[in-house]
Write a protein that holds these residues in place. Structure first.
Motif, PDB file in Angstrom:
ATOM      1  N   ASN A 151       0.778  -1.250   0.000  1.00  0.00           N
ATOM      2  CA  ASN A 151       0.000   0.000   0.000  1.00  0.00           C
ATOM      3  C   ASN A 151       0.803   1.290   0.000  1.00  0.00           C
ATOM      4  N   SER A 152       2.115   1.185   0.143  1.00  0.00           N
ATOM      5  CA  SER A 152       2.915   2.417   0.160  1.00  0.00           C
ATOM      6  C   SER A 152       4.360   2.071  -0.209  1.00  0.00           C
ATOM      7  N   GLY A 153       5.090   3.109  -0.571  1.00  0.00           N
ATOM      8  CA  GLY A 153       6.499   2.921  -0.894  1.00  0.00           C
ATOM      9  C   GLY A 153       7.256   2.360   0.308  1.00  0.00           C
ATOM     10  N   SER A 154       6.887   2.802   1.506  1.00  0.00           N
ATOM     11  CA  SER A 154       7.559   2.304   2.712  1.00  0.00           C
ATOM     12  C   SER A 154       7.322   0.806   2.878  1.00  0.00           C
ATOM     13  N   GLU A 155       6.076   0.382   2.693  1.00  0.00           N
ATOM     14  CA  GLU A 155       5.797  -1.057   2.803  1.00  0.00           C
ATOM     15  C   GLU A 155       6.605  -1.837   1.771  1.00  0.00           C
ATOM     16  N   ALA A 156       6.709  -1.280   0.583  1.00  0.00           N
ATOM     17  CA  ALA A 156       7.440  -1.974  -0.488  1.00  0.00           C
ATOM     18  C   ALA A 156       8.916  -2.116  -0.105  1.00  0.00           C
ATOM     19  N   ASN A 157       9.518  -1.046   0.403  1.00  0.00           N
ATOM     20  CA  ASN A 157      10.939  -1.114   0.753  1.00  0.00           C
ATOM     21  C   ASN A 157      11.181  -1.999   1.969  1.00  0.00           C
ATOM     22  N   ASP A 158      10.262  -1.982   2.918  1.00  0.00           N
ATOM     23  CA  ASP A 158      10.405  -2.850   4.092  1.00  0.00           C
ATOM     24  C   ASP A 158      10.359  -4.318   3.659  1.00  0.00           C
ATOM     25  N   ALA A 190      20.019   9.494   1.221  1.00  0.00           N
ATOM     26  CA  ALA A 190      18.839   8.774   0.706  1.00  0.00           C
ATOM     27  C   ALA A 190      17.684   8.778   1.693  1.00  0.00           C
ATOM     28  N   TYR A 191      16.485   8.661   1.126  1.00  0.00           N
ATOM     29  CA  TYR A 191      15.277   8.434   1.919  1.00  0.00           C
ATOM     30  C   TYR A 191      14.537   7.267   1.293  1.00  0.00           C
ATOM     31  N   HIS A 192      14.249   6.235   2.115  1.00  0.00           N
ATOM     32  CA  HIS A 192      13.541   5.064   1.579  1.00  0.00           C
ATOM     33  C   HIS A 192      12.225   4.774   2.303  1.00  0.00           C
ATOM     34  N   GLY A 193      11.809   5.652   3.221  1.00  0.00           N
ATOM     35  CA  GLY A 193      10.495   5.434   3.823  1.00  0.00           C
ATOM     36  C   GLY A 193      10.462   5.710   5.308  1.00  0.00           C
ATOM     37  N   HIS A 194       9.231   5.646   5.854  1.00  0.00           N
ATOM     38  CA  HIS A 194       9.036   6.110   7.234  1.00  0.00           C
ATOM     39  C   HIS A 194       8.943   4.997   8.272  1.00  0.00           C
ATOM     40  N   LEU A 195       9.024   3.717   7.868  1.00  0.00           N
ATOM     41  CA  LEU A 195       8.996   2.651   8.876  1.00  0.00           C
ATOM     42  C   LEU A 195      10.343   2.621   9.602  1.00  0.00           C
ATOM     43  N   ALA A 233      19.240   1.642  -3.756  1.00  0.00           N
ATOM     44  CA  ALA A 233      19.515   2.950  -4.362  1.00  0.00           C
ATOM     45  C   ALA A 233      18.329   3.392  -5.197  1.00  0.00           C
ATOM     46  N   GLU A 234      18.039   4.669  -5.102  1.00  0.00           N
ATOM     47  CA  GLU A 234      17.075   5.241  -6.040  1.00  0.00           C
ATOM     48  C   GLU A 234      17.776   5.349  -7.388  1.00  0.00           C
ATOM     49  N   SER A 235      17.071   5.086  -8.451  1.00  0.00           N
ATOM     50  CA  SER A 235      17.701   5.131  -9.770  1.00  0.00           C
ATOM     51  C   SER A 235      18.117   6.560 -10.117  1.00  0.00           C
ATOM     52  N   ALA A 260      16.428  -1.574  -6.581  1.00  0.00           N
ATOM     53  CA  ALA A 260      16.196  -0.265  -7.214  1.00  0.00           C
ATOM     54  C   ALA A 260      14.918   0.324  -6.626  1.00  0.00           C
ATOM     55  N   ASP A 261      15.044   1.440  -5.928  1.00  0.00           N
ATOM     56  CA  ASP A 261      13.879   2.131  -5.383  1.00  0.00           C
ATOM     57  C   ASP A 261      13.356   3.061  -6.478  1.00  0.00           C
ATOM     58  N   GLU A 262      12.243   2.632  -7.083  1.00  0.00           N
ATOM     59  CA  GLU A 262      11.634   3.412  -8.173  1.00  0.00           C
ATOM     60  C   GLU A 262      10.380   4.123  -7.688  1.00  0.00           C
ATOM     61  N   VAL A 263      10.288   4.295  -6.368  1.00  0.00           N
ATOM     62  CA  VAL A 263       9.073   4.875  -5.790  1.00  0.00           C
ATOM     63  C   VAL A 263       8.791   6.266  -6.364  1.00  0.00           C
ATOM     64  N   GLN A 264       9.848   7.043  -6.613  1.00  0.00           N
ATOM     65  CA  GLN A 264       9.628   8.386  -7.177  1.00  0.00           C
ATOM     66  C   GLN A 264       9.783   8.408  -8.691  1.00  0.00           C
ATOM     67  N   THR A 265      10.599   7.509  -9.209  1.00  0.00           N
ATOM     68  CA  THR A 265      11.065   7.700 -10.580  1.00  0.00           C
ATOM     69  C   THR A 265      10.430   6.773 -11.617  1.00  0.00           C
ATOM     70  N   GLY A 323       5.832   2.775  -6.074  1.00  0.00           N
ATOM     71  CA  GLY A 323       4.764   3.318  -5.226  1.00  0.00           C
ATOM     72  C   GLY A 323       4.156   4.567  -5.822  1.00  0.00           C
ATOM     73  N   LYS A 324       4.412   5.669  -5.165  1.00  0.00           N
ATOM     74  CA  LYS A 324       3.776   6.969  -5.436  1.00  0.00           C
ATOM     75  C   LYS A 324       2.898   7.087  -6.699  1.00  0.00           C
ATOM     76  N   PRO A 325       3.489   7.101  -7.931  1.00  0.00           N
ATOM     77  CA  PRO A 325       2.651   7.385  -9.100  1.00  0.00           C
ATOM     78  C   PRO A 325       1.731   6.237  -9.481  1.00  0.00           C
TER      79      PRO A 325
HETATM   80  C1  PLP Z   1      12.483   7.224  -2.831  1.00  0.00           C
HETATM   81  C2  PLP Z   1      11.388   6.956  -1.870  1.00  0.00           C
HETATM   82  N1  PLP Z   1      11.219   5.710  -1.424  1.00  0.00           N
HETATM   83  C3  PLP Z   1      10.231   5.408  -0.556  1.00  0.00           C
HETATM   84  C4  PLP Z   1       9.367   6.373  -0.093  1.00  0.00           C
HETATM   85  C5  PLP Z   1       8.277   6.031   0.887  1.00  0.00           C
HETATM   86  O1  PLP Z   1       7.044   6.017   0.258  1.00  0.00           O
HETATM   87  P1  PLP Z   1       5.684   6.249   1.064  1.00  0.00           P
HETATM   88  O2  PLP Z   1       5.661   7.652   1.530  1.00  0.00           O
HETATM   89  O3  PLP Z   1       4.623   5.910   0.050  1.00  0.00           O
HETATM   90  O4  PLP Z   1       5.678   5.270   2.195  1.00  0.00           O
HETATM   91  C6  PLP Z   1       9.506   7.686  -0.541  1.00  0.00           C
HETATM   92  C7  PLP Z   1       8.588   8.760  -0.087  1.00  0.00           C
HETATM   93  O5  PLP Z   1       8.806   9.928  -0.208  1.00  0.00           O
HETATM   94  C8  PLP Z   1      10.551   7.990  -1.453  1.00  0.00           C
HETATM   95  O6  PLP Z   1      10.741   9.231  -1.901  1.00  0.00           O
END
Ligand code: PLP
Length: 463
Positions: free
Chosen positions: A111-118, A139-144, A212-214, A246-251, A278-280
């Motif tokens: 349901n979220s980028g954080s869940e995906a990265n966790d 880097a930022y990969h989520g809030h968990l 890594a974010e791409s 590859a964290d493609e949550v933004q890209t 995630g996001k888009p």
């Molecule tokens: C690169 C990246 N990964 C993961 C996340 C976490 O996604 P979410 O806020 O949907 O949990 C974010 C959120 O800003 C992000 O920018």
């Protein structure tokens, strides 16, 4: 509708009283209350229109009618537990599979980028039976909690770096360790990862993953140097028994225009072991995913523990995801990102010729950054000016942008993918005016733009 009837002051007062103050607002001095949106335009409670240059979540445009219709139709028919068999999940997984390299063919919806990265972290540790993780600086990969631990952007302000986390320099050729003048910045940055791995091994530890974010976003809209890019790093990590995430949550989903996934910029044949998205993906609906290989998925399954996610991949989410893929194709939004992104970058580069404060203009597709510095030689971050540009664009021009980067001096552009040439021209003219020190907006420019917007909003029947 009832919520729209609250006066703005009352909404603000209730938000302050009822919502945790660590959940921040855009423009906290004078927040904007948005009550509806369409395409790349946001409307406040008085009907004032704002141009949205930053909602990368509302990928194909706010409230796109095809997405709304798909969501409503599925919602009316069925939205049920993901343990029942349903077409939407498998059809959607198959459509995503077609966008990815062949090896990435097993999907887990969340349901979220954080869940995906966790989940990606769990999978990597289970598959490799190693614990340690390499990440890029800033880097930022989520809030968990697991992700705060692998996000230097956050852990530096909190508990600090855990012993199982290792930070590689951000491959930023503008202000990083190795710059444009280095004979081979790609290899130099790849070597930093290899050295980090050797250091980890000397401590008797083992690498599970390199996340890594791409294209690093929070790090300042960084475009990695041409050449091997992350390919060599991923090879070193694999040789050490780890996997590349590859964290493609933004890209992801075509933001870079030329490719559907930003990792595809890293060279022909480059394939991560795990991709998180995630996001888009849901155009604002909470929808995210992990794609991985059969080998990683089998190792994750091998301990016999079920992976259950109540909402991930439910029929409504997948209907929305499918509709989004159709819109990207039908409206040629990748083509639009390529054309408009290139135009925006060209216009900003022209501006750089006239404004010393613009240190760098970089980007791919509709992922663009404008780095402001008070001194081009020293590259001193012009944080205050960047904040002033953001504020004035909002107050004088009704344009929403924001900043990124460790010093918040990079004005970022990650608009909905329907962002137009005229939108790009308007925002650059307004930035030009602000940087030139003019106090008032250029009425002639603005009125011709307004006419164009009216044509567009009439076409979309936005009233
Ligand atoms: C690169 C990246 N990964 C993961 C996340 C976490 O996604 P979410 O806020 O949907 O949990 C974010 C959120 O800003 C992000 O920018």
């Amino acid at each position: 509708m009832a919520l729209e009837k609250l006066r703005k002051e009352d909404t603000l007062e209730m938000r302050k009283r009822l919502i945790g103050q660590s959940c921040r607002l855009f423009y906290s001095d004078d927040p904007v209350k948005i009550v509806r949106a369409r395409g790349q335009y946001l409307f406040d409670e008085n009907g004032t229109r704002y141009l949205d240059c930053i909602s990368n979540v509302h990928h194909v445009g706010h409230c796109h009618p095809s997405i709304t219709a798909a969501a409503a139709a599925q919602m009316e028919l069925l939205n049920t537990n993901t343990r029942f068999l349903h077409d939407n999940m498998v059809v959607y997984a198959d459509r995503l599979r077609a966008t990815l390299p062949e090896k990435l063919c097993v999907f887990y919806f969340v349901n979220s980028g954080s869940e995906a990265n966790d989940l990606a972290l769990r999978m990597a540790q289970q598959y490799t039976r190693h614990d340690d993780v390499i990440v890029l600086d800033h880097a930022y990969h989520g809030h968990l909690m697991s992700l705060i631990d692998i996000s230097p952007y956050k852990f530096r302000k909190l508990a600090g770096q855990k012993e199982w986390v290792h930070v590689a320099p951000l491959p930023d050729t503008y202000r990083g360790l190795y710059r444009e003048d280095h004979p081979d910045p790609c290899q130099a940055y790849a070597d930093t990862v290899q050295h980090l791995i050797e250091e980890v091994h000397r401590k008797g530890r083992k690498i599970a993953a390199f996340f890594a974010e791409s294209l690093p976003s929070v790090g300042g809209q960084i475009v990695l140097p041409e050449g091997t890019r992350l390919k060599s790093q991923s090879e070193y990590v694999r040789a050490a028994g780890g996997v590349f995430v590859a964290d493609e949550v933004q890209t992801g989903f075509g933001r870079v225009g030329s490719h559907f996934w930003a990792f595809q910029l890293h060279g022909e044949g480059f394939c991560p072991d795990i991709v998180t998205m995630g996001k888009p993906m849901g155009n604002g609906h909470p929808l995210a995913c992990v794609a991985t290989t059969v080998e990683v998925a089998e190792a994750f399954t091998a301990n016999g523990v079920e992976y259950f996610n109540t909402f991930g991949g439910n029929p409504v989410s997948c209907a929305i995801g499918l509709a989004l893929l159709d819109v990207i194709e039908k409206e040629d939004l990748r083509g639009n990102a390529t054309r408009v992104g290139a135009h925006l970058k060209d216009l900003l580069k022209n501006l750089q010729l006239r404004h010393q404060i613009i240190g760098d203009v970089r980007g791919v597709g509709l992922f663009v950054g404008l780095e402001l510095v008070t001194d081009r030689q020293q590259k001193t971050p012009a944080t205050e000016t960047a904040a002033r540009v953001v504020k004035r664009l909002k107050e004088e021009d009704n344009i929403c942008v924001s900043t990124d980067g460790p010093w918040e001096n990079v004005v970022k552009f990650k608009p909905p993918m329907c962002f137009s040439m005229e939108d790009a021209e308007l925002v650059v003219r307004c930035i030009d005016r602000i940087l030139t020190g003019q106090l008032h907006k250029d009425a002639a420019v603005y009125s011709s733009y307004q006419k164009m917007v009216h044509r567009y909003t009439d076409h979309l029947q936005i009233h």
